[in-house]
Every structure is written in C-alpha cells, then in structure tokens.
Scaffold this active site. Structure first.
Site, PDB file in Angstrom:
ATOM      1  N   ASP A  68       0.821  -1.208   0.000  1.00 49.56           N
ATOM      2  CA  ASP A  68       0.000   0.000   0.000  1.00 49.56           C
ATOM      3  C   ASP A  68       0.859   1.265   0.000  1.00 49.56           C
ATOM      4  OD1 ASP A  68      -2.304  -1.448  -0.067  1.00 49.56           O
ATOM      5  OD2 ASP A  68      -2.886  -1.091   2.012  1.00 49.56           O
ATOM      6  N   ASP A 143      -4.780   9.943   4.321  1.00 47.92           N
ATOM      7  CA  ASP A 143      -5.113  10.798   5.455  1.00 47.92           C
ATOM      8  C   ASP A 143      -4.076  11.883   5.686  1.00 47.92           C
ATOM      9  OD1 ASP A 143      -2.941   9.457   6.799  1.00 47.92           O
ATOM     10  OD2 ASP A 143      -4.312   7.878   7.389  1.00 47.92           O
ATOM     11  N   ARG A 153       2.777  14.011  25.689  1.00 49.62           N
ATOM     12  CA  ARG A 153       1.714  14.566  26.521  1.00 49.62           C
ATOM     13  C   ARG A 153       0.506  14.853  25.651  1.00 49.62           C
ATOM     14  NH1 ARG A 153       5.396  19.104  26.596  1.00 49.62           N
ATOM     15  NH2 ARG A 153       4.702  20.713  25.131  1.00 49.62           N
ATOM     16  N   ASP A 172      -4.131  12.799  21.682  1.00 47.89           N
ATOM     17  CA  ASP A 172      -2.771  12.644  21.158  1.00 47.89           C
ATOM     18  C   ASP A 172      -2.662  13.173  19.737  1.00 47.89           C
ATOM     19  OD1 ASP A 172      -2.162  11.454  23.520  1.00 47.89           O
ATOM     20  OD2 ASP A 172      -1.818   9.450  22.726  1.00 47.89           O
ATOM     21  N   TYR A 185      -4.786   4.172   9.249  1.00 46.53           N
ATOM     22  CA  TYR A 185      -4.577   4.611  10.639  1.00 46.53           C
ATOM     23  C   TYR A 185      -5.906   4.848  11.343  1.00 46.53           C
ATOM     24  CZ  TYR A 185      -2.059   7.124  14.397  1.00 46.53           C
ATOM     25  OH  TYR A 185      -1.524   7.519  15.587  1.00 46.53           O
ATOM     26  N   SER A 188      -7.359   1.816  12.928  1.00 48.39           N
ATOM     27  CA  SER A 188      -6.634   1.303  14.091  1.00 48.39           C
ATOM     28  C   SER A 188      -7.008   2.032  15.377  1.00 48.39           C
ATOM     29  CB  SER A 188      -5.123   1.398  13.857  1.00 48.39           C
ATOM     30  OG  SER A 188      -4.679   2.745  13.894  1.00 48.39           O
TER      31      SER A 188
END
Length: 286
Positions: A68, A143, A153, A172, A185, A188
């Site tokens: 991919d 994406d 953080r 995040d 992504y 996931s």
C-alpha cells in the site's frame, strides 16, 4: 490497453524479477511495457519515488508493484498526470492492490482484453499555516494526521468546519481521512470502514481524553481547520503528516486547513468484489 509502465518497490523486487516477468508476458501479448529506471537516493528531485516526466504520454496504465505504501507514493507523485493505477501486492494483504502474484497473469489478461473499469478516488488537500503565512500545501490519498511531537503529553486541538467550531479535543492527535484511508490509521484507532469509492471526509481523534469521542463524518464539501490549542501555558509542538510521508512542524495557534482536492486518483479495477473480499479476509484474521 496497449501500453504499460511498471513501477516497482526495489525492496520487494530488488532484481526486478517480477517487473521483467510482467514485461515479458505483456510483450508476448503484443503490448508495450516499460519499467521505471532505478532512482538514486542522493538525487535531488521534486518527487518522492516516481518521476512523472519519465512516464511516456501514451501510457494507458501504470502497474505498481509493492504494498500500500508504494501505491500511495505513486498516486501522489503522478497525481497531475491522471494515469490509471493498478496495484500488484508483493507483501502482506493490502487494501490498495487489485491482485497479488498468484493472480497476476489472470489480471494482466483482463487488462489486455479491456475487461476492467476505472474507479475514481478522492484526495484531500491540506495547507499548513504559521502566523497566517502558508508553510506547505500537499495532497493525501489516505489521510492527513496532526499529532504531537517532542515530549509525550496530551494536546488540545480545536476543530472548525466551514468556519464554525465543531469540537475541542484533548487528545494525542487528529486524523482527517478519505474513504480510501478509512482502512488505514483511522481504523486502528476505532474509526469506521467506508467503501473507498465514496466521497466524504472523516475526522477521528487519537486517544482522546473523553468518554464520548467518536469519529465525525462530513460531506465532501466540508472545509476543515485543525488548530493547535494552548495547554498549561506551554508552547505546544506538533506535526502534520500527509499519507505518512510529507511532514510539516506546527506550534501553538498554528493550523492546517483541509478540504477535498479538485484532483483525483484513478484505479483500474478488474475484480468488482476485491475490496469486500480483502475486508472479509482482514476481519477474519482479527
């Protein structure tokens, strides 16, 4: 189809064995087939992997050998050429490939006999800004990910849609994806699976610190702005990444504007149930 051009992943086909196999098979069918010349890693160039000026104008189809990632690179490099792409998977099961080595000759026969359809896939276009000055613009087939960099953080992200505040996330990162990217992504981190020929935009937070965080699905006409918010008077450091490739650094109050691109990628499809079959096999392995 009469004329073909082969792009191959040098790590998965280092001696061009499969590329030359394809070339020989097509030539025996009376077709033309060229193989991309290896590119030096030290060469200064405007493209990542495939030189669009090196692909002849009369090419009917670009055969992309790899996974991919190789298909993503080819689609971005050749986006302005609008050449149909046909993915041939050389690794584990991939969502963007139409066939693998076992089905290679059957797939080539269908291309030669014009037994195929062209499927348009939408692209995202993103522009990153610092102090209202544009830093970078690029496109993405899968994406655009805006995530923290530096120290680990949580960050604050303010999401605007058509100039109106949608939501502010403590997370995040934020994934803005196409239907093609829904199996990447975004999947996931709990995003939905979308049929890749659809035309819409998805926003999915990464590890959001809230009990109600969900993906948001917007129309193809949505204009999105992701702004890096302030947190505890600390100058935040983030980065925006296009298809896991091009990256731009961002700081507090910087932002990236994202919308559907006017450009598209065309994929050659010889098996109309290939996406559903891949999806079924992927889900059965989990």
């Amino acid at each position: 189809m009469e004329r073909f051009y082969v792009i191959t992943n040098s790590l998965k086909d280092p001696s061009l064995q499969v590329a030359k196999q394809i070339q020989g098979y097509l030539c025996r069918k009376g077709k033309e087939c060229l193989i991309q010349e290896p590119v030096s890693g030290e060469e200064i160039r405007s493209y990542k992997y495939t030189d669009p000026s090196g692909v002849p104008d009369e090419v009917d189809c670009v055969l992309v050998l790899g996974g991919d990632g190789t298909v993503l690179q080819a689609s971005r490099d050749l986006v302005d050429r609008r050449l149909p792409l046909f993915g041939i998977n050389m690794g584990t099961l991939g969502y963007l490939a139409e066939t693998d080595r076992d089905g290679l000759e059957e797939a080539l026969d269908k291309l030669v006999l014009d037994e195929y359809v062209l499927e348009e896939r939408m692209l995202l276009e993103g522009s990153a800004y610092h102090l209202n000055k544009k830093l970078l613009s690029d496109v993405a087939l899968n994406d655009i990910v805006i995530a923290r960099s530096g120290r680990i953080r949580v960050m604050n992200f303010h999401i605007y849609v058509n100039d109106r505040l949608l939501y502010s996330y403590s997370a995040d990162g934020i994934i803005v994806s196409t239907p093609t990217g829904s199996t990447g992504y975004s999947l996931s981190v709990g995003g939905p699976i979308v049929e890749p020929s659809a035309s819409l935009i998805m926003i999915t937070p990464i590890a959001a610190h809230t009990l109600t965080s969900r993906s948001v699905i917007l129309s193809e006409n949505a204009r999105i702005r992701v702004e890096i918010g302030q947190r505890n008077s600390v100058q935040e450091e983030a980065e925006a990444t296009f298809d896991g490739d091009t990256t731009v650094k961002l700081n507090t109050n910087d932002y990236i504007e994202i919308c559907k691109s006017d450009r598209t990628v065309r994929f050659v499809k010889t098996d109309q149930i290939s996406f559903l079959e891949i999806l079924r096999r992927k889900m059965s392995d989990t």
